[in-house]
Design a protein around this motif. Structure first.
Motif, PDB file in Angstrom:
ATOM      1  N   ILE A 203      -6.582 -17.421  34.845  1.00  0.00           N
ATOM      2  CA  ILE A 203      -6.783 -16.828  36.178  1.00  0.00           C
ATOM      3  C   ILE A 203      -6.492 -17.834  37.278  1.00  0.00           C
ATOM      4  O   ILE A 203      -5.722 -17.576  38.204  1.00  0.00           O
ATOM      5  N   THR A 204      -7.114 -19.019  37.176  1.00  0.00           N
ATOM      6  CA  THR A 204      -6.973 -19.971  38.280  1.00  0.00           C
ATOM      7  C   THR A 204      -5.554 -20.508  38.386  1.00  0.00           C
ATOM      8  O   THR A 204      -4.997 -20.594  39.478  1.00  0.00           O
ATOM      9  N   SER A 205      -4.948 -20.857  37.247  1.00  0.00           N
ATOM     10  CA  SER A 205      -3.634 -21.490  37.343  1.00  0.00           C
ATOM     11  C   SER A 205      -2.569 -20.488  37.776  1.00  0.00           C
ATOM     12  O   SER A 205      -1.716 -20.814  38.609  1.00  0.00           O
ATOM     13  N   ILE A 206      -2.631 -19.261  37.283  1.00  0.00           N
ATOM     14  CA  ILE A 206      -1.610 -18.283  37.674  1.00  0.00           C
ATOM     15  C   ILE A 206      -1.773 -17.894  39.144  1.00  0.00           C
ATOM     16  O   ILE A 206      -0.797 -17.806  39.890  1.00  0.00           O
ATOM     17  N   SER A 207      -3.008 -17.703  39.581  1.00  0.00           N
ATOM     18  CA  SER A 207      -3.208 -17.358  40.994  1.00  0.00           C
ATOM     19  C   SER A 207      -2.766 -18.511  41.884  1.00  0.00           C
ATOM     20  O   SER A 207      -2.189 -18.298  42.951  1.00  0.00           O
ATOM     21  N   ALA A 208      -3.072 -19.730  41.454  1.00  0.00           N
ATOM     22  CA  ALA A 208      -2.654 -20.894  42.240  1.00  0.00           C
ATOM     23  C   ALA A 208      -1.136 -20.929  42.341  1.00  0.00           C
ATOM     24  O   ALA A 208      -0.586 -21.199  43.409  1.00  0.00           O
ATOM     25  N   TYR A 209      -0.473 -20.609  41.251  1.00  0.00           N
ATOM     26  CA  TYR A 209       0.996 -20.590  41.255  1.00  0.00           C
ATOM     27  C   TYR A 209       1.516 -19.624  42.319  1.00  0.00           C
ATOM     28  O   TYR A 209       2.383 -19.969  43.132  1.00  0.00           O
ATOM     29  N   TYR A 210       0.965 -18.403  42.341  1.00  0.00           N
ATOM     30  CA  TYR A 210       1.452 -17.417  43.315  1.00  0.00           C
ATOM     31  C   TYR A 210       1.115 -17.813  44.752  1.00  0.00           C
ATOM     32  O   TYR A 210       1.872 -17.539  45.674  1.00  0.00           O
ATOM     33  N   GLU A 220       3.562 -11.917  53.297  1.00  0.00           N
ATOM     34  CA  GLU A 220       3.873 -12.467  51.976  1.00  0.00           C
ATOM     35  C   GLU A 220       2.624 -13.033  51.304  1.00  0.00           C
ATOM     36  O   GLU A 220       2.507 -12.982  50.082  1.00  0.00           O
ATOM     37  N   VAL A 221       1.704 -13.560  52.109  1.00  0.00           N
ATOM     38  CA  VAL A 221       0.458 -14.070  51.524  1.00  0.00           C
ATOM     39  C   VAL A 221      -0.281 -12.918  50.846  1.00  0.00           C
ATOM     40  O   VAL A 221      -0.745 -13.038  49.709  1.00  0.00           O
ATOM     41  N   GLY A 222      -0.335 -11.771  51.537  1.00  0.00           N
ATOM     42  CA  GLY A 222      -0.980 -10.596  50.964  1.00  0.00           C
ATOM     43  C   GLY A 222      -0.281 -10.128  49.702  1.00  0.00           C
ATOM     44  O   GLY A 222      -0.916  -9.872  48.682  1.00  0.00           O
ATOM     45  N   GLU A 223       1.054 -10.030  49.781  1.00  0.00           N
ATOM     46  CA  GLU A 223       1.820  -9.577  48.616  1.00  0.00           C
ATOM     47  C   GLU A 223       1.591 -10.489  47.416  1.00  0.00           C
ATOM     48  O   GLU A 223       1.389 -10.025  46.288  1.00  0.00           O
ATOM     49  N   ASN A 224       1.626 -11.798  47.687  1.00  0.00           N
ATOM     50  CA  ASN A 224       1.456 -12.723  46.575  1.00  0.00           C
ATOM     51  C   ASN A 224       0.047 -12.706  46.000  1.00  0.00           C
ATOM     52  O   ASN A 224      -0.134 -12.957  44.811  1.00  0.00           O
ATOM     53  N   SER A 225      -0.960 -12.398  46.835  1.00  0.00           N
ATOM     54  CA  SER A 225      -2.311 -12.290  46.286  1.00  0.00           C
ATOM     55  C   SER A 225      -2.371 -11.128  45.311  1.00  0.00           C
ATOM     56  O   SER A 225      -2.998 -11.215  44.257  1.00  0.00           O
ATOM     57  N   THR A 226      -1.718 -10.032  45.673  1.00  0.00           N
ATOM     58  CA  THR A 226      -1.688  -8.884  44.769  1.00  0.00           C
ATOM     59  C   THR A 226      -0.975  -9.250  43.473  1.00  0.00           C
ATOM     60  O   THR A 226      -1.467  -8.979  42.374  1.00  0.00           O
ATOM     61  N   LYS A 227       0.193  -9.899  43.618  1.00  0.00           N
ATOM     62  CA  LYS A 227       0.931 -10.319  42.425  1.00  0.00           C
ATOM     63  C   LYS A 227       0.088 -11.237  41.556  1.00  0.00           C
ATOM     64  O   LYS A 227       0.124 -11.160  40.331  1.00  0.00           O
ATOM     65  N   ALA A 228      -0.683 -12.103  42.202  1.00  0.00           N
ATOM     66  CA  ALA A 228      -1.515 -13.053  41.458  1.00  0.00           C
ATOM     67  C   ALA A 228      -2.520 -12.309  40.592  1.00  0.00           C
ATOM     68  O   ALA A 228      -2.706 -12.623  39.414  1.00  0.00           O
ATOM     69  N   VAL A 229      -3.156 -11.276  41.183  1.00  0.00           N
ATOM     70  CA  VAL A 229      -4.172 -10.529  40.434  1.00  0.00           C
ATOM     71  C   VAL A 229      -3.517  -9.750  39.288  1.00  0.00           C
ATOM     72  O   VAL A 229      -3.999  -9.764  38.150  1.00  0.00           O
ATOM     73  N   VAL A 230      -2.394  -9.109  39.585  1.00  0.00           N
ATOM     74  CA  VAL A 230      -1.714  -8.329  38.549  1.00  0.00           C
ATOM     75  C   VAL A 230      -1.269  -9.242  37.404  1.00  0.00           C
ATOM     76  O   VAL A 230      -1.555  -8.981  36.233  1.00  0.00           O
ATOM     77  N   ALA A 231      -0.601 -10.331  37.749  1.00  0.00           N
ATOM     78  CA  ALA A 231      -0.077 -11.215  36.707  1.00  0.00           C
ATOM     79  C   ALA A 231      -1.202 -11.844  35.903  1.00  0.00           C
ATOM     80  O   ALA A 231      -1.152 -11.875  34.667  1.00  0.00           O
ATOM     81  N   SER A 232      -2.259 -12.321  36.581  1.00  0.00           N
ATOM     82  CA  SER A 232      -3.303 -12.976  35.785  1.00  0.00           C
ATOM     83  C   SER A 232      -4.044 -11.957  34.923  1.00  0.00           C
ATOM     84  O   SER A 232      -4.423 -12.274  33.791  1.00  0.00           O
ATOM     85  N   SER A 233      -4.215 -10.714  35.398  1.00  0.00           N
ATOM     86  CA  SER A 233      -4.867  -9.707  34.555  1.00  0.00           C
ATOM     87  C   SER A 233      -4.019  -9.397  33.320  1.00  0.00           C
ATOM     88  O   SER A 233      -4.545  -9.296  32.202  1.00  0.00           O
ATOM     89  N   LEU A 234      -2.710  -9.254  33.524  1.00  0.00           N
ATOM     90  CA  LEU A 234      -1.842  -8.934  32.386  1.00  0.00           C
ATOM     91  C   LEU A 234      -1.853 -10.059  31.355  1.00  0.00           C
ATOM     92  O   LEU A 234      -2.000  -9.822  30.150  1.00  0.00           O
ATOM     93  N   VAL A 235      -1.699 -11.291  31.845  1.00  0.00           N
ATOM     94  CA  VAL A 235      -1.689 -12.422  30.909  1.00  0.00           C
ATOM     95  C   VAL A 235      -3.040 -12.530  30.208  1.00  0.00           C
ATOM     96  O   VAL A 235      -3.124 -12.826  29.015  1.00  0.00           O
ATOM     97  N   LEU A 236      -4.102 -12.239  30.953  1.00  0.00           N
ATOM     98  CA  LEU A 236      -5.443 -12.295  30.377  1.00  0.00           C
ATOM     99  C   LEU A 236      -5.574 -11.312  29.201  1.00  0.00           C
ATOM    100  O   LEU A 236      -6.065 -11.661  28.127  1.00  0.00           O
ATOM    101  N   ILE A 237      -5.110 -10.085  29.405  1.00  0.00           N
ATOM    102  CA  ILE A 237      -5.211  -9.061  28.363  1.00  0.00           C
ATOM    103  C   ILE A 237      -4.392  -9.452  27.126  1.00  0.00           C
ATOM    104  O   ILE A 237      -4.830  -9.302  25.984  1.00  0.00           O
ATOM    105  N   LEU A 238      -3.213 -10.009  27.400  1.00  0.00           N
ATOM    106  CA  LEU A 238      -2.351 -10.455  26.305  1.00  0.00           C
ATOM    107  C   LEU A 238      -3.008 -11.593  25.525  1.00  0.00           C
ATOM    108  O   LEU A 238      -3.048 -11.598  24.295  1.00  0.00           O
TER     109      LEU A 238
END
Ligand SMILES: Nc1ncnc2c1ncn2[C@@H]1O[C@H](COP(=O)(O)OP(=O)(O)OP(=O)(O)O)[C@@H](O)[C@H]1O
Ligand SMILES: [Mg+2]
Lengths: 249, 253
Positions: A203-210, A220-238
């Motif tokens: 969670i922390t490293s992927i969100s930090a990346y975005y 873009e800050v807003g968009e990337n926050s959304t991407k951060a949550v989506v990406a970290s949730s997906l990677v988390l589930i995997l």
């Protein structure tokens, strides 16, 4: 095209991680940042985690009770089932997912704002290793504090189950306690905590990346926050799937 | 003194800096002027090492950026101060913590010494009773002054300012300009300032460099600006009626 983008992201993510884990210039300053992050990312999540855990614990107990309305099955099985689902999946995985939303968007938007308002460049100009100074304390704070949150969540989930299960008359207090103590596998707690630590890192490293690589402005800050949550949730589930195979399979 | 020779910088296909030569003297306020998009910020960031340059070199009092190791560059950074276009104060830190940040990060000074130096710099930019406020709680002009205090706290040899007075009212803008000029002379700093404010040019333009489309096409003092025959510069500087009058008056003297 899509695959190429993902591969690029993964490559840049690992480059960033190499920059994050560099030797601090000044341990005192890193420690201060760590304490601040511990409070902002960890302690401030306590209330949310507590409420969700209590109620989900209650719901799990009630659901299980409704599904076990068979006179042959002893009532204390309700407690066993509640315990197992909370320790194995609900606390480590679901709470981590919720934290991915809360903590992940916080990290991505904080770093993103620092990027677009040139605060990160200001650090660079001073000679500060910006990625390391900004991200390492956040990762450390969550990797250390999330297991505490998860243990609290397990405890409160079970308490919630006890309170709601007994007050609705679905199970007696004695049966509940008896069930909790039966067939207990200590390794499950270790398994849950291993998962939690890995998830905290994800969670922390992927969100930090975005957040760290935002280009543009507030949108873009807003968009990337959304991407951060989506990406970290997906990677988390995997990761959850892989870890379960590895540790329990 | 900073001497820049033939620097080029591209972003992908976009060729932003097309071979710039310039010299910036110590104790002087050296200005870079040019239209929006002419490459002023990119130029400054190349000097600071935020952007790597594609070609050319920058000489900081005999130290060439092309020949520096990573460690040398990090040491050089301790001699640089920068005031960003939007101040770039750390918004999670108070005014005092912002200014003392470089001292706490890079020096072994005691808490008392740090507090003294921080207060000295805040006084120097005329900020009082704001030590414990956050950047969001002070005005834009104050933010600029705090940013200047933070930029000079390590006693830099070189000071860079990207449009230090943009977004400020004319009076405050002048105060900031004068402050930067005083500090430059007082501590004999080599100062480079980006601006498209003509008041600044005529006020503190010890040496002015004019950029057009990533090239330097003119240089001279503020007096030279008033008497220039360069049409492009005249069009840029004297675009308003007021400045046209100023110019006519200067020429008829
Ligand atoms: N990081 C970057 N990546 C790609 N292109 C960039 C980048 N930074 C600047 N540019 C481009 O370089 C050109 C010059 O930009 P720059 O910011 O230096 O202009 P400027 O003279 O500072 O303008 P202003 O007065 O508006 O601040 C612009 O066309 C800009 O789009
Ligand atoms: Mg600019």
């Amino acid at each position: 095209m899509f695959i190429k983008r993902i591969l690029e992201d993964i490559g840049r993510y690992f480059i960033l991680m190499k920059l994050v884990f560099r030797r601090p210039d000044n341990y005192r300053m890193y420690w201060d940042a760590f304490v601040r992050d511990l409070y902002n990312l960890g302690v401030k999540s306590l209330g949310l985690v507590a409420i969700i855990s209590l109620f989900v614990g209650a719901v799990v107990t009630i659901q299980t009770a409704l599904n076990l309305e068979n006179p042959i099955i002893p009532k204390y099985y309700i407690a066993i089932a509640t315990r197992e689902s909370i320790i194995l999946e609900f606390s480590p995985t679901m709470i981590s997912l919720i934290l991915a939303g809360k903590v992940g968007s916080n990290i991505a938007s904080t770093l993103g704002t620092m990027r677009v308002s040139e605060q990160i460049e200001a650090l660079e100009v001073m000679g500060v290793k910006s990625a390391s100074f900004l991200i390492m304390p956040k990762i450390a704070a969550c990797v250390i504090f999330n297991p505490i949150l998860i243990i609290i969540s397990m405890f409160l989930g079970i308490v919630g189950g006890y309170i709601f299960g007994t007050s609705t008359g679905m199970i007696t207090g004695t049966d509940f306690i008896k069930g909790l103590q039966m067939d207990y596998t200590p390794f499950y707690i270790a398994y849950a905590l291993i998962k939690t630590v890995v998830f905290a890192f994800v969670i922390t490293s992927i969100s930090a990346y975005y957040g760290f690589f935002v280009k543009g402005g507030a949108i873009e800050v807003g968009e990337n926050s959304t991407k951060a949550v989506v990406a970290s949730s997906l990677v988390l589930i995997l990761t959850n799937y892989l870890l379960t195979q590895l540790l329990l399979g | 003194m900073i001497r820049v020779t033939n620097i080029h910088k591209s972003f992908g296909d976009l060729h932003v800096l097309k071979g710039i030569d310039a010299t910036f003297m110590e104790g002087k306020t050296n200005l870079i002027i040019g239209k929006s998009g002419s490459g002023k910020t990119v130029f400054l960031k190349c000097l600071l090492g935020i952007h790597d340059i594609d070609e050319g070199d920058v000489d900081f009092d005999g130290r060439l950026i092309s020949q520096m190791s990573i460690e040398d560059r990090r040491k050089l950074r301790l001699e640089l101060g920068m005031v960003f276009q939007g101040s770039a104060l750390f918004d999670s830190l108070t005014v005092e913590e912002n200014v003392s940040f470089p001292l706490r990060m890079f020096t072994k000074k005691s808490a008392k010494e740090i507090a003294e130096r921080t207060n000295f710099c805040l006084n120097r930019v005329n900020i009082e009773n704001a030590n414990h406020l956050f950047p969001a709680e002070i005005s834009g002009g104050m933010q600029k002054r705090v940013a200047i205090a933070r930029a000079i706290v390590m006693n830099p040899r070189y000071l860079f300012c990207d449009e230090p007075n943009s977004g400020l009212d004319p009076k405050t803008a002048m105060v900031i300009d004068e402050l930067i000029q005083e500090i430059t002379q007082e501590f004999n700093i080599t100062t480079v300032i980006n601006t498209h404010d003509m008041n600044s040019v005529l006020q503190i333009g010890d040496h002015v460099n004019f950029l057009v489309g990533g090239k330097k096409i003119w240089e001279g003092s503020k007096e030279d600006v008033l008497h220039t025959d360069n049409q492009e510069l005249a069009d840029f500087v004297f675009s308003s009626e007021l400045f046209k009058k100023v110019r006519r008056a200067a020429r008829s003297e």
